[in-house]
Each structure stands twice: as C-alpha cells, then as structure tokens.
Design a protein around this motif. Structure first.
Motif, short mmCIF file in Angstrom:
data_model
loop_
_atom_site.label_atom_id
_atom_site.label_comp_id
_atom_site.label_asym_id
_atom_site.label_seq_id
_atom_site.Cartn_x
_atom_site.Cartn_y
_atom_site.Cartn_z
N ASN A 53 16.72 3.30 -72.46
CA ASN A 53 16.28 2.64 -73.08
C ASN A 53 15.03 1.97 -73.97
O ASN A 53 15.13 1.05 -74.87
CB ASN A 53 16.31 1.59 -71.72
CG ASN A 53 18.25 1.36 -71.19
OD1 ASN A 53 18.77 -0.05 -71.47
ND2 ASN A 53 18.91 2.33 -70.26
N LYS A 54 14.17 2.48 -73.27
CA LYS A 54 12.92 2.31 -73.67
C LYS A 54 13.00 2.87 -75.47
O LYS A 54 12.54 2.03 -76.31
CB LYS A 54 11.59 3.10 -73.27
CG LYS A 54 10.64 2.31 -73.67
CD LYS A 54 9.05 3.02 -72.67
CE LYS A 54 8.40 2.22 -71.75
NZ LYS A 54 7.23 2.40 -71.35
N SER A 55 13.15 3.84 -75.94
CA SER A 55 13.44 4.90 -77.01
C SER A 55 14.64 3.68 -77.89
O SER A 55 13.92 3.33 -78.70
CB SER A 55 13.91 6.03 -76.63
OG SER A 55 13.27 6.50 -75.92
N GLU A 56 15.50 3.42 -77.72
CA GLU A 56 16.17 2.38 -77.67
C GLU A 56 16.16 0.75 -78.25
O GLU A 56 15.69 0.68 -79.66
CB GLU A 56 17.70 2.00 -77.21
CG GLU A 56 18.53 3.37 -77.57
CD GLU A 56 19.40 2.50 -76.27
OE1 GLU A 56 19.28 2.36 -75.62
OE2 GLU A 56 20.53 3.81 -76.37
N TYR A 57 14.86 0.43 -77.38
CA TYR A 57 14.25 -0.03 -77.67
C TYR A 57 13.24 -1.06 -78.70
O TYR A 57 12.20 -1.54 -79.71
CB TYR A 57 13.26 -1.44 -75.96
CG TYR A 57 12.13 -2.38 -76.33
CD1 TYR A 57 13.11 -3.42 -77.02
CD2 TYR A 57 11.36 -1.91 -76.58
CE1 TYR A 57 12.34 -4.78 -76.95
CE2 TYR A 57 10.66 -3.57 -76.88
CZ TYR A 57 10.44 -3.90 -77.02
OH TYR A 57 9.93 -6.30 -77.04
N VAL A 58 12.57 0.22 -78.99
CA VAL A 58 11.17 0.47 -79.47
C VAL A 58 11.93 0.87 -81.10
O VAL A 58 11.68 0.89 -82.04
CB VAL A 58 10.84 2.24 -78.81
CG1 VAL A 58 9.99 2.77 -80.68
CG2 VAL A 58 10.05 1.83 -78.12
N ILE A 59 12.95 1.56 -81.32
CA ILE A 59 13.96 2.61 -82.05
C ILE A 59 14.49 1.17 -83.17
O ILE A 59 14.40 0.68 -84.22
CB ILE A 59 15.05 3.31 -82.11
CG1 ILE A 59 14.51 4.41 -81.98
CG2 ILE A 59 15.57 3.73 -83.26
CD1 ILE A 59 14.85 6.13 -81.46
N SER A 60 15.34 0.06 -82.46
CA SER A 60 15.32 -1.09 -83.16
C SER A 60 14.07 -2.15 -83.59
O SER A 60 14.48 -2.79 -83.91
CB SER A 60 16.17 -1.74 -81.78
OG SER A 60 16.53 -3.03 -81.80
N ASN A 61 13.62 -2.01 -82.82
CA ASN A 61 12.31 -2.94 -83.39
C ASN A 61 11.27 -2.14 -84.43
O ASN A 61 11.02 -3.32 -84.93
CB ASN A 61 10.99 -3.56 -81.70
CG ASN A 61 11.35 -4.13 -81.21
OD1 ASN A 61 12.43 -5.56 -81.45
ND2 ASN A 61 11.33 -3.88 -80.09
N SER A 62 11.36 -0.79 -84.44
CA SER A 62 10.85 -0.43 -85.35
C SER A 62 11.83 -0.52 -86.58
O SER A 62 11.27 -1.14 -87.81
CB SER A 62 10.61 0.93 -85.50
OG SER A 62 9.92 1.56 -84.51
N LEU A 63 12.92 -0.32 -86.73
CA LEU A 63 13.75 -0.74 -88.16
C LEU A 63 13.88 -2.48 -88.49
O LEU A 63 13.58 -2.35 -89.07
CB LEU A 63 15.51 -0.05 -87.35
CG LEU A 63 15.57 1.06 -87.36
CD1 LEU A 63 17.16 1.24 -87.03
CD2 LEU A 63 15.80 1.43 -88.26
N ASP A 64 13.39 -2.97 -87.36
CA ASP A 64 13.51 -4.51 -88.06
C ASP A 64 12.31 -4.36 -88.11
O ASP A 64 11.70 -5.15 -89.57
CB ASP A 64 12.99 -5.04 -86.95
CG ASP A 64 14.56 -5.37 -86.00
OD1 ASP A 64 15.98 -5.37 -86.78
OD2 ASP A 64 15.05 -6.24 -85.13
N THR A 65 11.22 -3.50 -87.95
CA THR A 65 9.97 -3.58 -88.49
C THR A 65 10.00 -3.27 -89.97
O THR A 65 9.13 -3.39 -90.65
CB THR A 65 8.43 -2.57 -88.18
OG1 THR A 65 8.62 -4.07 -86.63
CG2 THR A 65 7.30 -2.83 -88.74
#
Length: 185
Positions: free
Chosen positions: A48-60
C-alpha cells in the motif's frame, strides 16, 4: 508527500489481504498462523505504501513535465507570451524532447501505434482467410455443378448416339420398304 507518516489501519489491511487471498484461491486469512498473518500485514502495508508513493510520484512527474502549459503556470509570464515568442517555443520544444520519459508515455504511444498496425494487419489477414474459404467453397460447388453437367452431356451424347441408330435403322427400313414398293409396282 509525507511518506513517513503514511499508515493504513490494520482492519483495512486485513480486508485487502482477505480479498486478495480469495481472488488468488488461497487459504482464508483467519485460518493462517499468527506469524503468517503478521507477515502478511507487513507485506500488505509495504504494498500500500509503495502504491501511494508511485501514484504521488506519477502526479509529481506530470506536474513538472516540460509542457508549455506547465512552464507557463510555473514562470512569471503568461501562456500567451510564451506562444508569441518563437525562441521560447522552440527552446521549450527542444528541451522537452531531451526530457527523460519517466512515465514511458512515448514508449506507450509507440506500442499503441504498433498495436493498431498489428491489429489492422490481423484483420486484413483474417478477411483474406475468410475470402479464401469462401472461394474454396464456391469452387467446390462449381466443380460439383461442372461434374453434373459433364454427366448430363455424356448422357445426352449417349442418347444422341442411340437416336442416330434409331434414325439410321428407320431410314434403312424405309429404303427397304421403298425398294420393295418400287419392285411391286
């Protein structure tokens, strides 16, 4: 993005784990040992933490990609000023081409183009195969018709030969009869 404070409650993690175990056709969460349950909680927390980081990274990445819109939003001049200055437009376009494609957008675009080309080729081949099968079926029917017609021609030729014999016999009979008539007169 505050990744250090990112946490999901255990209830939600257990629900996620249970759904995944069911989807994977694995034993139910409650039937597993406490150690395995704890390890699964830890793994699901990391996922879940990885998915959160990846999702936010893509937005960034999207937010900071080198597009004219992003540059106009993050600089002191307007989009109109940017578009009216040919040097700026060209500079941004060239820098944009040099930018690393973090989201693999261009690769994805190329895959979509290749996919569409292959799909079109597949469709054309499929239609060709269907046309060939139709032609084979049509050819088979025509061959059957041709065979039947040849048989009819053969039968008609036999009938003609038979009728020619009959005519010849009748002519011979007629001549004999004529000769006999002439002799009797």
């Amino acid at each position: 993005m505050d990744i250090d404070n990112y946490k999901i409650d255990d209830k939600t993690l257990i629900l996620n784990i249970s759904e995944k175990l069911k989807a994977f056709d694995m034993p139910h969460y409650d039937t597993l040992s406490k150690k395995t349950q704890e390890k699964l909680l830890e793994v699901e927390g990391f996922i879940n933490k990885s998915e959160y980081v990846i999702s936010n990274s893509l937005d960034t990445i999207k937010q900071f990609s080198l597009t004219k819109s992003n540059i106009a939003e993050n600089t002191s001049f307007s989009r109109r000023t940017l578009y009216n200055d040919k040097v700026l437009v060209e500079y941004i376009e060239k820098c944009s081409k040099m930018e690393f494609d973090y989201s693999n957008g261009s690769e994805l675009k190329n895959f979509k183009i290749k996919y569409n080309e292959l799909k079109e080729l597949y469709d054309n081949i499929l239609y060709s195969v269907i046309d060939i099968q139709d032609l084979k079926l049509s050819n088979k029917k025509l061959n059957e018709e041709l065979f039947n017609m040849e048989k009819q021609i053969e039968d008609l030729q036999k009938l003609i030969i038979e009728k020619d014999r009959t005519i010849s016999e009748l002519q011979n009979n007629l001549r004999r009869n004529n000769i006999s008539l002439i002799k009797t007169k």
